[in-house]
Design an enzyme around this catalytic site. Structure first.
Site, PDB file in Angstrom:
ATOM      1  N   ARG A 113       0.834  -1.198   0.000  1.00 54.90           N
ATOM      2  CA  ARG A 113       0.000   0.000   0.000  1.00 54.90           C
ATOM      3  C   ARG A 113       0.870   1.250   0.000  1.00 54.90           C
ATOM      4  O   ARG A 113       1.783   1.375   0.801  1.00 54.90           O
ATOM      5  CB  ARG A 113      -0.914   0.000   1.229  1.00 54.90           C
ATOM      6  N   HIS A 187      -0.185   4.998  -8.285  1.00 55.98           N
ATOM      7  CA  HIS A 187      -0.564   5.876  -9.401  1.00 55.98           C
ATOM      8  C   HIS A 187       0.373   5.713 -10.596  1.00 55.98           C
ATOM      9  O   HIS A 187      -0.072   5.478 -11.716  1.00 55.98           O
ATOM     10  CB  HIS A 187      -0.548   7.325  -8.922  1.00 55.98           C
ATOM     11  N   TYR A 193      -3.094   9.471 -14.815  1.00 59.82           N
ATOM     12  CA  TYR A 193      -3.171  10.625 -15.718  1.00 59.82           C
ATOM     13  C   TYR A 193      -3.693  11.839 -14.945  1.00 59.82           C
ATOM     14  O   TYR A 193      -4.255  11.723 -13.863  1.00 59.82           O
ATOM     15  CB  TYR A 193      -4.157  10.348 -16.865  1.00 59.82           C
ATOM     16  N   ILE A 244       7.692  -1.321  -5.737  1.00 58.09           N
ATOM     17  CA  ILE A 244       8.326  -0.130  -6.290  1.00 58.09           C
ATOM     18  C   ILE A 244       8.789   0.732  -5.117  1.00 58.09           C
ATOM     19  O   ILE A 244       8.003   1.069  -4.231  1.00 58.09           O
ATOM     20  CB  ILE A 244       7.343   0.716  -7.124  1.00 58.09           C
ATOM     21  N   TYR A 480      -8.652   2.967 -12.379  1.00 59.56           N
ATOM     22  CA  TYR A 480     -10.010   2.975 -11.811  1.00 59.56           C
ATOM     23  C   TYR A 480     -10.415   1.522 -11.536  1.00 59.56           C
ATOM     24  O   TYR A 480     -11.331   0.988 -12.144  1.00 59.56           O
ATOM     25  CB  TYR A 480     -11.010   3.615 -12.778  1.00 59.56           C
TER      26      TYR A 480
HETATM   27  C1  LIG Z   1     -10.130  10.301  -4.700  1.00 51.98           C
HETATM   28  C2  LIG Z   1      -9.391   9.660  -5.831  1.00 51.98           C
HETATM   29  C3  LIG Z   1      -8.977  10.435  -6.905  1.00 51.98           C
HETATM   30  C4  LIG Z   1      -8.262   9.871  -7.956  1.00 51.98           C
HETATM   31  N1  LIG Z   1      -7.866  10.669  -8.988  1.00 51.98           N
HETATM   32  C5  LIG Z   1      -7.143  10.129  -9.988  1.00 51.98           C
HETATM   33  C6  LIG Z   1      -6.650  10.928 -11.063  1.00 51.98           C
HETATM   34  O1  LIG Z   1      -6.840  12.137 -11.104  1.00 51.98           O
HETATM   35  N2  LIG Z   1      -5.955  10.322 -12.051  1.00 51.98           N
HETATM   36  C7  LIG Z   1      -5.702   8.978 -12.022  1.00 51.98           C
HETATM   37  O2  LIG Z   1      -5.042   8.460 -12.925  1.00 51.98           O
HETATM   38  N3  LIG Z   1      -6.156   8.208 -11.037  1.00 51.98           N
HETATM   39  C8  LIG Z   1      -6.855   8.742 -10.016  1.00 51.98           C
HETATM   40  N4  LIG Z   1      -7.284   7.938  -9.008  1.00 51.98           N
HETATM   41  C9  LIG Z   1      -6.951   6.514  -9.055  1.00 51.98           C
HETATM   42  C10 LIG Z   1      -5.525   6.290  -8.548  1.00 51.98           C
HETATM   43  O3  LIG Z   1      -4.567   6.707  -9.491  1.00 51.98           O
HETATM   44  C11 LIG Z   1      -5.290   4.809  -8.291  1.00 51.98           C
HETATM   45  O4  LIG Z   1      -6.211   4.343  -7.354  1.00 51.98           O
HETATM   46  C12 LIG Z   1      -3.867   4.540  -7.803  1.00 51.98           C
HETATM   47  O5  LIG Z   1      -3.604   3.164  -7.904  1.00 51.98           O
HETATM   48  C13 LIG Z   1      -3.691   4.998  -6.379  1.00 51.98           C
HETATM   49  O6  LIG Z   1      -2.391   4.823  -5.924  1.00 51.98           O
HETATM   50  P1  LIG Z   1      -2.172   4.699  -4.358  1.00 51.98           P
HETATM   51  O7  LIG Z   1      -0.735   4.467  -4.123  1.00 51.98           O
HETATM   52  O8  LIG Z   1      -2.833   5.829  -3.646  1.00 51.98           O
HETATM   53  O9  LIG Z   1      -3.064   3.423  -4.066  1.00 51.98           O
HETATM   54  P2  LIG Z   1      -2.842   2.018  -3.291  1.00 51.98           P
HETATM   55  O10 LIG Z   1      -4.227   1.613  -2.918  1.00 51.98           O
HETATM   56  O11 LIG Z   1      -1.847   2.138  -2.215  1.00 51.98           O
HETATM   57  O12 LIG Z   1      -2.279   1.067  -4.424  1.00 51.98           O
HETATM   58  C14 LIG Z   1      -2.975   0.772  -5.624  1.00 51.98           C
HETATM   59  C15 LIG Z   1      -2.419  -0.513  -6.251  1.00 51.98           C
HETATM   60  O13 LIG Z   1      -1.024  -0.383  -6.475  1.00 51.98           O
HETATM   61  C16 LIG Z   1      -0.282  -1.318  -5.690  1.00 51.98           C
HETATM   62  N5  LIG Z   1       0.865  -0.607  -5.115  1.00 51.98           N
HETATM   63  C17 LIG Z   1       0.819   0.506  -4.329  1.00 51.98           C
HETATM   64  N6  LIG Z   1       2.060   0.885  -4.019  1.00 51.98           N
HETATM   65  C18 LIG Z   1       2.909   0.007  -4.596  1.00 51.98           C
HETATM   66  C19 LIG Z   1       4.327  -0.110  -4.616  1.00 51.98           C
HETATM   67  N7  LIG Z   1       5.105   0.754  -3.969  1.00 51.98           N
HETATM   68  N8  LIG Z   1       4.871  -1.136  -5.296  1.00 51.98           N
HETATM   69  C20 LIG Z   1       4.093  -2.017  -5.945  1.00 51.98           C
HETATM   70  N9  LIG Z   1       2.743  -1.951  -5.946  1.00 51.98           N
HETATM   71  C21 LIG Z   1       2.149  -0.937  -5.288  1.00 51.98           C
HETATM   72  C22 LIG Z   1      -1.238  -1.767  -4.614  1.00 51.98           C
HETATM   73  O14 LIG Z   1      -0.906  -3.041  -4.117  1.00 51.98           O
HETATM   74  C23 LIG Z   1      -2.559  -1.737  -5.347  1.00 51.98           C
HETATM   75  O15 LIG Z   1      -2.689  -2.887  -6.156  1.00 51.98           O
HETATM   76  C24 LIG Z   1      -7.991   8.482  -7.936  1.00 51.98           C
HETATM   77  C25 LIG Z   1      -8.414   7.705  -6.866  1.00 51.98           C
HETATM   78  C26 LIG Z   1      -9.108   8.275  -5.820  1.00 51.98           C
HETATM   79  C27 LIG Z   1      -9.576   7.434  -4.671  1.00 51.98           C
END
Ligand SMILES: Cc1cc2nc3c(=O)[nH]c(=O)nc-3n(C[C@H](O)[C@H](O)[C@H](O)COP(=O)(O)OP(=O)(O)OC[C@H]3O[C@@H](n4cnc5c(N)ncnc54)[C@H](O)[C@@H]3O)c2cc1C
Ligand SMILES: *[C@@H]1O[C@H](CO)[C@@H](O)[C@H](O)[C@H]1NC(C)=O
Ligand SMILES: *[C@@H]1O[C@H](CO)[C@@H](O)[C@H](O)[C@H]1NC(C)=O
Ligand SMILES: *[C@@H]1O[C@H](CO)[C@@H](O)[C@H](O)[C@H]1NC(C)=O
Ligand SMILES: *[C@@H]1O[C@H](CO)[C@@H](O)[C@H](O)[C@H]1NC(C)=O
Ligand SMILES: *[C@@H]1O[C@H](CO)[C@@H](O)[C@H](O)[C@H]1NC(C)=O
Ligand SMILES: *[C@@H]1O[C@H](CO)[C@@H](O)[C@H](O)[C@H]1NC(C)=O
Length: 539
Positions: A113, A187, A193, A244, A480
């Site tokens: 996470r 992300h 994006y 990562i 998404y």
């Molecule tokens: C409120 C909101 C707004 C958003 N706006 C946008 C937007 O403007 N543009 C867009 O493209 N997307 C958007 N998203 C979607 C977002 O890009 C994805 O949900 C993204 O995966 C989130 O990354 P995170 O690290 O916060 O999530 P996490 O829930 O921590 O991780 C998402 C996925 O990636 C994996 N992961 C996380 N960190 C690592 C790591 N270090 N190494 C390997 N795997 C890992 C996790 O296991 C999981 O499968 C939005 C989501 C939300 C909830």
């Protein structure tokens, strides 16, 4: 009598033993897993690191707050949501390496996470017993303005990335998501994006290097991992290939003055014509202009018992208001955009405005991680490749009004997105796609009645949209996350199951991802509900 009492006592003992046996056995097993995991971590790290201080078991008083800090969907914050047995919060790369080696040794699943924004929460829930590797402590950002690059660790948020760039330069930015609390780790690895994608492409189109810890606990940079794995982690999804640690990103140029605006129309104000025209202009206009279209069931301004659709354009223009007004005067006269509708500001203030704060708010808001706060959410996605006619738009509005709450967000493509080949990164939705649809519903009421209602109406709207969106495969946007489009069942590693969601997210790039997966993680240690499977064995 004595006999009956004895029998009763015997039965009581039996019942007591039976009912307690399993939970004692489980607790004992959990404790021993915790002990052997900790021992393994200690022998794989420096004694000064006191690694045990970075590990939370379920009976630790801080466990709940650590787990909840990065839950970003309240649907996954209930007493019945599956919880990790252990949460590991590494402060150094060597801790990540030890966590991988030791989780493998005790035979558990490891979920990773970063920002926790996964829409289905799969970074912190699972359908099998699991640990969470929580990256929030690994969040350094080193900006090198002279070289127009930055190293960003996966636990950083996008808001922090934008803020640190702005501290050093007012004419640089980065083309990633608009929500400041989204994590770098999920992300960028997923192909995120933002509102500069028509000018600069996706975040993954602006990455030079990366550091990853692989399934053997080795730390690899681009050179050491090789071009195939480097390609895969530019959009193929974190959680399938390794952990990562960081990305080296390209800073992009932004002008000192940019312009933002918002324009709205309801059905009474010819919203249908407005949306139809938007489809023709938004994906074709100057690369400097990004106009997002939001469509929401609403009530009429003049008659509160009259339902309508509110169509809002929210835009960023990488230039001045005067130029923008004359551009749209030519391309979209129906909008009637005037200078008074626009706000000229700095790039960092446009980021703040897009995050729903007023212009003028201090950039420090971008550092607010907003821990432990979330609404209930469901999202889905689609791609549109030919404009939807006015008649069909009207039909869609009626369905949206009937359903009641689910909205649509249209994000225009074109520009730079159409120039980058579909095989350049795992993200395949390039030329030929006019815009992406996000189906969006958020609510505040807890409980399954509300949840069922909103999930059902979102799925119905998705089904109504079938004739108007991409086919064979019906494409989806990987960040998404949507488990409706297919899942890998608990503990499995099936190419057929992976192929169902994999083709929708990655289209022609799915097989190459499976090939990389087979080469770098043949035992499928890094897996989740929608991970990339290994290729089937040849007979
Ligand atoms: C409120 C909101 C707004 C958003 N706006 C946008 C937007 O403007 N543009 C867009 O493209 N997307 C958007 N998203 C979607 C977002 O890009 C994805 O949900 C993204 O995966 C989130 O990354 P995170 O690290 O916060 O999530 P996490 O829930 O921590 O991780 C998402 C996925 O990636 C994996 N992961 C996380 N960190 C690592 C790591 N270090 N190494 C390997 N795997 C890992 C996790 O296991 C999981 O499968 C939005 C989501 C939300 C909830
Ligand atoms: C809870 O876990 C933290 C981190 O490992 C540790 O520092 C703390 O001592 C633990 N507290 C209790 C009561 O076990
Ligand atoms: C989770 O639920 C608790 C109440 O049980 C609440 O205090 C907390 O704010 C919620 N957090 C999130 C992220 O939904
Ligand atoms: C600048 O970044 C590029 C791209 O990663 C790299 O090749 C180059 O060595 C860097 N130069 C300096 C001075 O850091
Ligand atoms: C809607 O379109 C009609 C017909 O083209 C036009 O007369 C009317 O002024 C428009 N209304 C608005 C609010 O733009
Ligand atoms: C308001 O809208 C309702 C529902 O469409 C309609 O029945 C009613 O006549 C309208 N009222 C006015 C004053 O137009
Ligand atoms: C521009 O920003 C200022 C400050 O937030 C605000 O008061 C004003 O309403 C904005 N104008 C427009 C057209 O959005």
């Amino acid at each position: 009598m004595a006999k009956a009492a004895n029998l009763l006592a015997f039965l009581l003992v039996l019942v007591f033993n039976l009912s307690c046996f399993s939970s004692f056995a489980w607790a004992a097993r959990d404790d021993s897993v915790y002990e052997s995991f900790l021992q393994c971590l200690e022998s794989n790290t420096n004694p000064q690191d006191q690694i045990s201080d970075l590990v939370y078991s379920q009976n630790n008083i801080s466990y709940a707050s650590v787990l909840r800090a990065y839950i970003r969907n309240a649907r996954l914050n209930t007493s019945t949501t599956p919880k990790p047995l252990i949460i590991i919060t590494p402060k150094q790369i060597s801790h990540v390496q030890a966590a991988v080696i030791c989780t493998k040794k005790v035979g558990y699943q490891l979920k990773i996470r970063s920002g926790g924004h996964d829409f289905e929460g799969i970074s912190y829930i699972s359908d099998v017993p699991f640990f969470v590797l929580d990256m929030f402590n690994l969040r350094s950002i080193e900006v090198d303005v002279k070289n127009e690059t930055a190293w960003v660790q996966s636990g950083a948020t996008l808001g922090e990335v934008y803020y640190r760039i702005w501290e050093k330069s007012k004419v640089h930015g980065f083309p990633a998501g608009v929500c400041p609390t989204v994590g770098v780790g999920g992300h960028i690895s997923g192909g995120g994006y933002g509102n500069m994608l028509r000018k600069y492409g996706l975040a993954v189109d602006n990455v030079f290097d990366a550091q990853i810890v692989d399934a053997n606990g080795r730390l690899l940079d681009r050179k050491a991992m090789g071009e195939d794995l480097f390609w895969a982690i530019r959009g193929g999804g974190g959680g399938s290939f390794g952990v990562i640690i960081s990305y080296k990103i390209r800073l992009v140029s932004v002008p000192e003055t940019v312009t933002v605006f918002r324009v709205e129309r309801t059905l009474e104000e010819n919203a249908t014509d407005f949306v139809f025209k938007w489809q023709l202009v938004a994906p074709k206009t100057d690369n400097e202009l990004f106009m997002r279209m939001l469509l929401q069931p609403s009530t009429s301004k003049t008659n509160k018992s009259q339902k309508t659709i509110r169509a809002s354009i929210v835009a960023l223009y990488l230039g001045k208001a005067g130029t923008l007004v004359s551009l749209l005067g030519k391309e979209f006269p129906e909008m009637g955009l005037k200078k008074e509708n626009c706000n000229e500001t700095s790039w960092i203030q446009s980021v703040i405005w897009w995050a729903n704060y007023d212009i003028g708010t201090s950039p420090e808001v971008l550092l607010d991680r907003k821990l432990d706060s979330a609404s209930f959410l469901k999202r889905k996605s689609d791609y549109v490749q030919t404009p939807i006619s006015k008649d069909k738009l009207n039909w869609i509005w009626q369905r949206m009004i009937e359903l009641g709450k689910t909205g649509l967000v249209f994000n225009p493509y074109g520009g730079r997105m159409s120039e980058i080949p579909a095989t350049d990164a795992p993200f395949p939705h390039r030329a030929g796609n006019l815009f992406k649809i996000q189906y969006s519903v958020s609510w505040k009421e807890a409980g399954s009645t509300a949840e069922n209602e909103y999930l059902t109406q979102t799925r119905k709207l998705y089904s109504y949209m079938t004739p108007f969106v991409s086919k064979n495969p019906r494409r989806a946007f990987f960040p998404y996350r949507d488990l409706d489009i297919g899942v890998m069942k608990a503990g499995k590693n099936s190419y057929e199951e992976g192929n169902v969601y994999g083709k929708k997210y990655f289209n022609g790039n799915f097989d190459r991802l499976a090939k990389v997966k087979t080469a770098v993680d043949p035992e499928n240690f890094f897996r989740n509900e929608q991970s990339i499977p290994t290729l089937p064995c040849k007979a």
